[in-house]
Design a protein around this motif. Structure first.
Motif, PDB file in Angstrom:
ATOM      1  N   ASN A  75       0.850  -1.186   0.000  1.00 11.15           N
ATOM      2  CA  ASN A  75       0.000   0.000   0.000  1.00 11.15           C
ATOM      3  C   ASN A  75       0.892   1.245   0.000  1.00 11.15           C
ATOM      4  O   ASN A  75       1.742   1.412   0.878  1.00 11.15           O
ATOM      5  CB  ASN A  75      -0.893  -0.006   1.242  1.00 11.15           C
ATOM      6  CG  ASN A  75      -1.875   1.150   1.234  1.00 11.15           C
ATOM      7  OD1 ASN A  75      -2.507   1.436   0.223  1.00 11.15           O
ATOM      8  ND2 ASN A  75      -1.994   1.831   2.369  1.00 11.15           N
ATOM      9  N   TYR A  76       0.694   2.110  -0.973  1.00 10.01           N
ATOM     10  CA  TYR A  76       1.531   3.296  -1.107  1.00 10.01           C
ATOM     11  C   TYR A  76       0.719   4.548  -0.760  1.00 10.01           C
ATOM     12  O   TYR A  76      -0.403   4.744  -1.246  1.00 10.01           O
ATOM     13  CB  TYR A  76       2.065   3.409  -2.528  1.00 10.01           C
ATOM     14  CG  TYR A  76       3.006   2.279  -2.895  1.00 10.01           C
ATOM     15  CD1 TYR A  76       4.351   2.334  -2.545  1.00 10.01           C
ATOM     16  CD2 TYR A  76       2.535   1.150  -3.567  1.00 10.01           C
ATOM     17  CE1 TYR A  76       5.213   1.293  -2.862  1.00 10.01           C
ATOM     18  CE2 TYR A  76       3.388   0.098  -3.891  1.00 10.01           C
ATOM     19  CZ  TYR A  76       4.736   0.187  -3.536  1.00 10.01           C
ATOM     20  OH  TYR A  76       5.582  -0.860  -3.851  1.00 10.01           O
ATOM     21  N   ILE A  77       1.311   5.394   0.079  1.00 13.55           N
ATOM     22  CA  ILE A  77       0.652   6.607   0.561  1.00 13.55           C
ATOM     23  C   ILE A  77       1.563   7.798   0.287  1.00 13.55           C
ATOM     24  O   ILE A  77       2.718   7.817   0.714  1.00 13.55           O
ATOM     25  CB  ILE A  77       0.344   6.519   2.065  1.00 13.55           C
ATOM     26  CG1 ILE A  77      -0.528   5.298   2.364  1.00 13.55           C
ATOM     27  CG2 ILE A  77      -0.341   7.798   2.545  1.00 13.55           C
ATOM     28  CD1 ILE A  77      -0.689   5.008   3.850  1.00 13.55           C
ATOM     29  N   LEU A  78       1.066   8.792  -0.426  1.00 11.72           N
ATOM     30  CA  LEU A  78       1.820  10.009  -0.719  1.00 11.72           C
ATOM     31  C   LEU A  78       1.528  11.059   0.348  1.00 11.72           C
ATOM     32  O   LEU A  78       0.358  11.348   0.626  1.00 11.72           O
ATOM     33  CB  LEU A  78       1.436  10.535  -2.102  1.00 11.72           C
ATOM     34  CG  LEU A  78       1.790   9.615  -3.280  1.00 11.72           C
ATOM     35  CD1 LEU A  78       1.010  10.025  -4.524  1.00 11.72           C
ATOM     36  CD2 LEU A  78       3.283   9.666  -3.559  1.00 11.72           C
ATOM     37  N   PHE A  79       2.581  11.615   0.942  1.00 11.23           N
ATOM     38  CA  PHE A  79       2.359  12.630   1.982  1.00 11.23           C
ATOM     39  C   PHE A  79       2.912  13.985   1.534  1.00 11.23           C
ATOM     40  O   PHE A  79       3.835  14.073   0.733  1.00 11.23           O
ATOM     41  CB  PHE A  79       2.970  12.199   3.316  1.00 11.23           C
ATOM     42  CG  PHE A  79       4.470  12.073   3.364  1.00 11.23           C
ATOM     43  CD1 PHE A  79       5.276  13.135   3.757  1.00 11.23           C
ATOM     44  CD2 PHE A  79       5.097  10.868   3.022  1.00 11.23           C
ATOM     45  CE1 PHE A  79       6.650  13.014   3.814  1.00 11.23           C
ATOM     46  CE2 PHE A  79       6.478  10.735   3.083  1.00 11.23           C
ATOM     47  CZ  PHE A  79       7.262  11.813   3.476  1.00 11.23           C
ATOM     48  N   ASP A  80       2.309  15.046   2.077  1.00 10.22           N
ATOM     49  CA  ASP A  80       2.636  16.404   1.629  1.00 10.22           C
ATOM     50  C   ASP A  80       4.070  16.805   1.937  1.00 10.22           C
ATOM     51  O   ASP A  80       4.723  17.458   1.117  1.00 10.22           O
ATOM     52  CB  ASP A  80       1.680  17.412   2.274  1.00 10.22           C
ATOM     53  CG  ASP A  80       0.327  17.461   1.573  1.00 10.22           C
ATOM     54  OD1 ASP A  80       0.169  16.827   0.526  1.00 10.22           O
ATOM     55  OD2 ASP A  80      -0.570  18.150   2.098  1.00 10.22           O
ATOM     56  N   GLY A  81       4.566  16.506   3.107  1.00 13.34           N
ATOM     57  CA  GLY A  81       5.926  16.871   3.462  1.00 13.34           C
ATOM     58  C   GLY A  81       6.084  18.335   3.814  1.00 13.34           C
ATOM     59  O   GLY A  81       5.115  19.115   3.840  1.00 13.34           O
ATOM     60  N   ALA A  82       7.318  18.729   4.068  1.00 10.33           N
ATOM     61  CA  ALA A  82       7.621  20.071   4.576  1.00 10.33           C
ATOM     62  C   ALA A  82       7.415  21.162   3.538  1.00 10.33           C
ATOM     63  O   ALA A  82       7.364  22.346   3.889  1.00 10.33           O
ATOM     64  CB  ALA A  82       9.064  20.108   5.090  1.00 10.33           C
ATOM     65  N   SER A  83       7.301  20.813   2.265  1.00 14.56           N
ATOM     66  CA  SER A  83       7.195  21.823   1.206  1.00 14.56           C
ATOM     67  C   SER A  83       5.769  22.286   0.960  1.00 14.56           C
ATOM     68  O   SER A  83       5.547  23.173   0.128  1.00 14.56           O
ATOM     69  CB  SER A  83       7.781  21.268  -0.098  1.00 14.56           C
ATOM     70  OG  SER A  83       9.146  20.965   0.040  1.00 14.56           O
ATOM     71  N   ARG A  84       4.822  21.740   1.670  1.00 19.35           N
ATOM     72  CA  ARG A  84       3.421  22.041   1.394  1.00 19.35           C
ATOM     73  C   ARG A  84       3.131  23.547   1.425  1.00 19.35           C
ATOM     74  O   ARG A  84       2.518  24.096   0.501  1.00 19.35           O
ATOM     75  CB  ARG A  84       2.535  21.305   2.402  1.00 19.35           C
ATOM     76  CG  ARG A  84       1.045  21.411   2.113  1.00 19.35           C
ATOM     77  CD  ARG A  84       0.337  22.395   3.009  1.00 19.35           C
ATOM     78  NE  ARG A  84      -1.051  22.563   2.627  1.00 19.35           N
ATOM     79  CZ  ARG A  84      -1.870  23.473   3.162  1.00 19.35           C
ATOM     80  NH1 ARG A  84      -1.435  24.275   4.106  1.00 19.35           N
ATOM     81  NH2 ARG A  84      -3.109  23.576   2.733  1.00 19.35           N
ATOM     82  N   ASP A  85       3.577  24.264   2.458  1.00 22.40           N
ATOM     83  CA  ASP A  85       3.278  25.695   2.566  1.00 22.40           C
ATOM     84  C   ASP A  85       4.008  26.511   1.511  1.00 22.40           C
ATOM     85  O   ASP A  85       3.527  27.573   1.095  1.00 22.40           O
ATOM     86  CB  ASP A  85       3.625  26.214   3.959  1.00 22.40           C
ATOM     87  CG  ASP A  85       2.643  25.720   5.018  1.00 22.40           C
ATOM     88  OD1 ASP A  85       1.601  25.134   4.641  1.00 22.40           O
ATOM     89  OD2 ASP A  85       2.918  25.917   6.219  1.00 22.40           O
ATOM     90  N   ALA A  86       5.177  26.046   1.064  1.00 18.93           N
ATOM     91  CA  ALA A  86       5.913  26.749   0.012  1.00 18.93           C
ATOM     92  C   ALA A  86       5.235  26.599  -1.341  1.00 18.93           C
ATOM     93  O   ALA A  86       5.594  27.305  -2.290  1.00 18.93           O
ATOM     94  CB  ALA A  86       7.345  26.238  -0.056  1.00 18.93           C
ATOM     95  N   LEU A  87       4.267  25.693  -1.436  1.00 24.01           N
ATOM     96  CA  LEU A  87       3.559  25.458  -2.691  1.00 24.01           C
ATOM     97  C   LEU A  87       2.163  26.080  -2.700  1.00 24.01           C
ATOM     98  O   LEU A  87       1.380  25.859  -3.617  1.00 24.01           O
ATOM     99  CB  LEU A  87       3.484  23.957  -2.973  1.00 24.01           C
ATOM    100  CG  LEU A  87       4.846  23.327  -3.308  1.00 24.01           C
ATOM    101  CD1 LEU A  87       4.787  21.806  -3.219  1.00 24.01           C
ATOM    102  CD2 LEU A  87       5.311  23.754  -4.696  1.00 24.01           C
ATOM    103  N   LEU A  88       1.832  26.853  -1.669  1.00 23.05           N
ATOM    104  CA  LEU A  88       0.611  27.650  -1.707  1.00 23.05           C
ATOM    105  C   LEU A  88       0.760  28.724  -2.784  1.00 23.05           C
ATOM    106  O   LEU A  88       1.862  29.186  -3.049  1.00 23.05           O
ATOM    107  CB  LEU A  88       0.396  28.319  -0.341  1.00 23.05           C
ATOM    108  CG  LEU A  88       0.141  27.384   0.846  1.00 23.05           C
ATOM    109  CD1 LEU A  88       0.182  28.163   2.153  1.00 23.05           C
ATOM    110  CD2 LEU A  88      -1.189  26.658   0.703  1.00 23.05           C
TER     111      LEU A  88
END
Length: 393
Positions: free
Chosen positions: A2-15
């Motif tokens: 089962n593969y799960i993609l997570f947002d990680g630390a860059s999420r806010d930089a991609l707003l």
């Protein structure tokens, strides 16, 4: 597995793009990041993202799982490493977790893990400007992934073609009396996409499923037009996620548009400062302007935002979600979500009115504006109030 993609630390930089989607659903190249991983792995994926997005993008956890940082695009070698992970193993890019094996309900402590170094130069999406600046390479990679051992639909005889071996048409693609130059990179035309007569296109270029290039368009390399989008005029090195329109003349360069955006006729973006200095872009993390290191950078526009005819955007402008911009002159180069106005000033664009427009726009593509969509956009409205505090005061 089962593969799960997570947002990680860059999420806010991609707003503002991650206000309305997980990092995994950003489009770069031909496919979204999620679609790339699923194509390589041969499995569906789910997502770990912000709580307010989780109803629309839920996580599916099983007994054994591999978590993948969605800011990292897959390659053959990376996918092999990820698929081969064992319990208590993790792949790290210096101090950043790229992927790791985790059991259901396991408390993760990387001190107990065997760390496998990334040891590979893969494409990463950690800032908004990465989406367009790395798009050429991403198109190359996706083109190879999607067309390997497949045969293109024949290119119509009326098409003026350079390097036809680098051009691939899916079933239902239509084009007549156009010029396609793939000598500098591949050109991909998706299913039921259309290029109208008189258009000039240079690769690398991707026209995704059901998208349209209108008559006489001039499109330069490094450009992706997402599904069901319509474009015209002059475009260079841009990424349009999908369901958005730049249907008329006007220039847009080194820019990214989210979904359900519309640029009015003769909208123009500046992508180069008069003094040729590196461009700064608004950062939601620092609430200031961040150095991009780029000489060319145009417009970043979040989902559901729109502008009127003859709108002019200055170099390095960031527009949030559900903004409506119109009038003469250059508006400011950071326009918060739910702003209504232009260079003469802004007021708050109320959700009730914004949602009425969204319902009409989406229904034209036979897509329902759901309660989930409304909840997400309500959250964005509340979350971005501080940047509109001067409005209506």
């Amino acid at each position: 597995m089962n593969y799960i993609l997570f947002d990680g630390a860059s999420r806010d930089a991609l707003l503002p793009f991650t206000y309305t989607r997980p990092v995994a659903d950003i489009r770069i190249g031909i496919l979204t990041i999620r679609e790339k991983w699923e194509k390589y792995l041969g499995y569906a994926t789910s997502t770990v993202t912000e709580e307010y997005l989780s109803e629309k993008y839920p996580m599916v956890e099983l007994e054994e799982n591999i978590m993948i940082n969605a800011s990292y695009l897959p390659s053959k070698d990376l996918v092999a490493k990820v698929a081969g992970l064992k319990p208590n193993q993790a792949i790290f890019d210096n101090e950043i977790p790229v992927a790791f094996y985790v059991l259901e309900d396991q408390e993760v402590d990387f001190d107990d893990y065997t760390i496998i170094p990334l040891d590979e130069d893969v494409i990463t999406v950690k800032n908004t400007w990465d989406i367009f600046s790395k798009n050429e390479k991403a198109i190359h990679n996706d083109f190879e992934l999607l067309t390997n051992d497949r045969k293109s639909v024949p290119i119509p005889k009326s098409t003026n073609v350079i390097a036809p071996e680098n051009i691939f048409l899916e079933e239902g693609a239509t084009l007549e009396f156009t010029t396609l130059n793939a000598s500098n990179g591949p050109i991909y035309i998706g299913k039921d996409a259309e290029i109208m007569e008189g258009s000039f296109i240079r690769g690398p270029f991707a026209l995704c499923d059901h998208a349209t290039v209108k008559m006489g368009a001039k499109i330069y390399g490094g450009t992706t037009i997402g599904p069901y989008s319509k474009v015209g005029g002059e475009i260079t090195n841009c990424v349009i996620f999908g369901y958005s329109n730049k249907g008329h003349d006007g220039f847009i360069g080194n820019s990214v548009l989210g979904e359900w955006c519309n640029l009015g006729a003769d909208t123009n973006t500046s992508n180069l400062k008069n003094n040729y200095a590196p461009v700064r872009l608004w950062s939601y993390e620092t609430e200031g302007f961040a150095k991009t290191g780029l000489q060319f950078c145009g417009l970043m526009m979040g989902d559901h935002s729109k502008c009127g005819i003859n709108t002019m955007f200055n170099t390095g402008t960031v527009v949030g979600v559900n903004a409506n911009i119109f009038g003469s002159g250059f508006p400011r180069n950071f326009i918060p979500s739910y702003s209504w106005g232009g260079s003469g000033g802004f007021t708050t664009y109320l959700t009730r009115k914004a949602f009425e427009v969204a319902k009409v726009v989406m229904s034209r593509r036979d897509i329902e504006f759901t309660e989930q969509d409304a909840k997400i956009l309500e959250h964005v409205f509340e979350n971005t109030k501080s940047w509109r505090k001067s409005y209506d005061s």
